[in-house]
Scaffold this motif. Structure first.
Motif: not given
Lengths: 252, 388
Positions: B41, B115, B190, B290-291, B293-295, B298, B357, B360
């Motif tokens: 990620g 990060q 961000n 943190n982009l 860790s969001n993906y 998935d 959410s 998910k």
């Protein structure tokens, strides 16, 4: 010296150094002493057979030659040059072909891809243009021609064994290591494999180190070494292979 | 009604395409090589930040250039992520092949380092790091060339390490006194990437049906990446080597394949694809440390559901998960059910899960249930080629 410089085409003027000369090789798996002071020589163009019962270290010795295992005790000279420090892929590119026990066909590559992978051993000498399989391969193993698009893993044991030898030949090795090529193969194919190996030696003049239990095949070799408990205990011309030696070292 | 259905399928496919482009690199690194790379990620994140930098560079050329930054950003994101991936493979992962637990921990550490790196990177820090690297590797190379130290080589290397680290840190700290040099490039906040104007439109098909251009672009990009990856793995010489090495490393080495180079290349390829995914997701939202860790969850989900080691599985899994998520999350399911007293509880349940959410949560529950039935995923590997 680079690996490519060390490699010559198979038919060359005989040099003085033997193809393979192993001296004082010891090998340990953890605590257990597997190979004990092994000395062995394969001259150019010679077919040498290594015999001995199961578990005496024959396969371990071959793995030390190709570089899957390596030991610091002892010297392995190939073509007059020590290769102990070489990785397996470098030894293959230097001209050592390996047909392992269990054949090790890459299962999810087609037969054709398995053969083309054999060209890797040519290193920089590999043809840059379209890669093709030489006709000699199909003369030796006609069965492969009909199944080029089949997956390697779907072939029968005998077919895989022929593919494994053919794959090693694609790299035009100077020294071919054959580890029990007839193990678990039906008798009619054993004869095919024997004839193929004999023709390979006649047409290319390469040296062969064969590990074998099958007496008929052993007698085709020029010279034999017999192993027991990790050491070489007898050697000589196969013409003088006596019944006693056969009884003692072959699992027949 | 038909418009609604087409719209639903389109949105599902577009979610699936994002999942797939994110998972594609991982399908190579985890699926083919078996490396559990938790820093995957963060490689995406580096791709996203590369896009941001490239966009700022194009801004300085004026508004006309701004529209085409993405064409330069895509290859550059690939390159940056691939190079970082290469460095990661050579320095960490190579030492840990066949040890999944250690790999997991080490790559998690790397993800934290990356990060923090984008949060605090500044000119002062860059100079300091450059000096450390130059002194360290230059010093080692010089030592091994000039003097034959034998057994004392290790000690000498250690001394070089300490000296170069000391010099680098001191230099970095003293440069930090200068405000201009100490200012972080991105900081922890961000940043936003503005999509080119031609990707901000929607393409209308009928009055009620329109497709956002950015989504169409991501779908097209995913297809191009897929076709490219398939072609590379199945038709090129290096692809053949990669397939041979991932199936039987020892025998591949015995046939003369330089296995270490193949490993490095495979890992770099997977990492580079993560970089492209990072570039693509800048069209959907803002870019932050943190982009990744969001993906990452998935991405692992897609690869595991599809069946580890099967690219086709990843494709099918991404599409199914995408469509199911959309149908659940958008409330399409509620609309499709006929309103009658008899199935009122069902409608209530569907309504309950009709947020992104909660959808998910339900998707995860379904995946867990699915993996109970088929632990090896949609397309398990068959026969004797199965490896643990």
């Amino acid at each position: 010296m680079t690996t490519t410089a060390a490699v010559q085409p198979t038919k060359q003027a005989p040099a003085t150094a033997p193809m393979l000369k192993i001296s004082g090789l010891n090998f340990y798996y953890g605590e257990s002493h597997i190979l004990r002071d092994v000395d062995l020589t394969v001259s150019r163009g010679q077919m040498v057979c290594l015999i001995g019962r199961n578990g005496v270290g024959k396969t371990t010795l071959l793995k030390n030659i190709i570089g899957l295992l390596s030991s610091r005790e002892g010297v392995i000279n190939y073509d007059g040059q020590p290769i102990n420090a070489f990785t397996a892929d470098r030894r293959a590119r230097a001209g050592i072909g390996y047909v392992p026990q269990g054949r090790e066909i890459i299962p999810r590559l087609s037969v054709k891809e398995n053969l083309l992978i054999g060209l890797e051993a040519l290193g920089n000498r590999a043809p840059k243009a379209k890669k093709e399989i030489p006709e000699l391969i199909f003369e030796l193993f006609p069965v492969l021609k009909t199944m080029l698009s089949r997956m390697g893993g779907d072939l029968s044991g005998g077919q895989q064994q022929q593919l494994s030898i053919a794959r090693a030949l694609m790299g035009q090795p100077q020294l071919l290591l054959l580890d029990e090529p007839t193990e678990g193969i039906q008798p009619s194919i054993i004869l095919d494999i024997e004839n193929a190996v004999r023709r390979i030696i006649e047409t290319t003049g390469i040296s062969v180190l064969l590990v074998e239990q099958h007496l008929h095949f052993v007698r085709q070799a020029d010279y034999y070494y017999a192993m027991q408990k990790g050491g070489i205990v007898a050697s000589g011309s196969t013409d003088q292979l006596s019944n006693d030696v056969i009884q003692e070292f072959l699992a027949v | 009604m038909l418009d609604g259905l087409i719209n639903g399928i389109f949105n599902g496919i577009s979610i699936g395409a994002v999942l797939l482009i994110v998972a594609l690199g991982l399908a190579i690194v985890f699926g083919l090589m078996g490396v559990i790379n938790l820093a995957h990620g963060e490689l995406m994140m580096l791709g996203a930040y590369t896009t941001y930098v490239v966009q700022n560079g194009f801004k300085s050329f004026g508004d006309g250039a701004q529209d085409f930054y993405i064409l330069a950003a895509l290859p550059l994101s690939f390159l940056v992520a691939a190079l970082v991936g290469l460095a990661l493979e050579r320095s960490v992962i190579r030492l840990l092949y066949g040890r999944p637990l250690e790999t997991l921990l080490a790559t998690w550490g790397v993800s934290l380092i990356l990060q923090q790196f984008v949060r605090s990177v500044s000119w002062a820090m860059t100079f300091g790091l450059l000096v450390v690297c130059l002194l360290l590797f230059g010093g080692r190379a010089a030592l091994s060339k000039l003097a034959n130290l034998g057994p004392r080589q290790k000690l000498a290397n250690f001394v070089v390490l300490v000296l170069s680290a000391g010099i680098g840190v001191t230099l970095g700290r003293s440069l930090n006194g200068n405000d201009a040099l100490a200012k972080p490039w991105f900081s922890a906040r961000n940043v936003d990437v503005t999509a080119p104007s031609w990707l901000q439109d929607s393409i209308s098909v009928t009055d009620t049906l329109s497709f956002p251009a950015a989504r169409l672009f991501i779908i097209a990009l995913t297809i191009i990446c897929l076709v490219g990856t398939f072609w590379f793995l199945n038709k090129s010489a290096w692809g053949l080597r990669i397939r041979a090495v991932t199936q039987n490393r020892d025998m591949s080495a015995c046939l003369g394949i330089p296995t270490k180079r193949v490993d490095a290349l495979t890992f770099a390829l997977g990492s580079g694809l993560a970089g492209i995914a990072g570039c693509a997701v800048t069209l959907l939202g803002s870019v932050g440390p943190n982009l990744g860790s969001n993906y990452i969850v998935d991405a692992f989900m897609v690869v595991v559901v599809g069946g580890v080691g099967k690219l086709v599985g990843s494709i099918v899994a991404a599409l199914i998960i995408g469509i199911v998520s959309y149908i659940l999350g958008s409330g399409t399911l509620v609309l499709m059910l006929p309103s009658s007293e008899a199935i009122q509880p069902l409608i209530d349940t569907a309504t309950f899960f009709a947020t992104t959410s909660m959808a998910k949560v339900l998707v995860f529950a379904l995946i867990i249930a699915f993996l109970q039935v088929k632990p090896a995923g949609l397309f398990p590997q068959k026969g004797r080629s199965v490896e643990v």
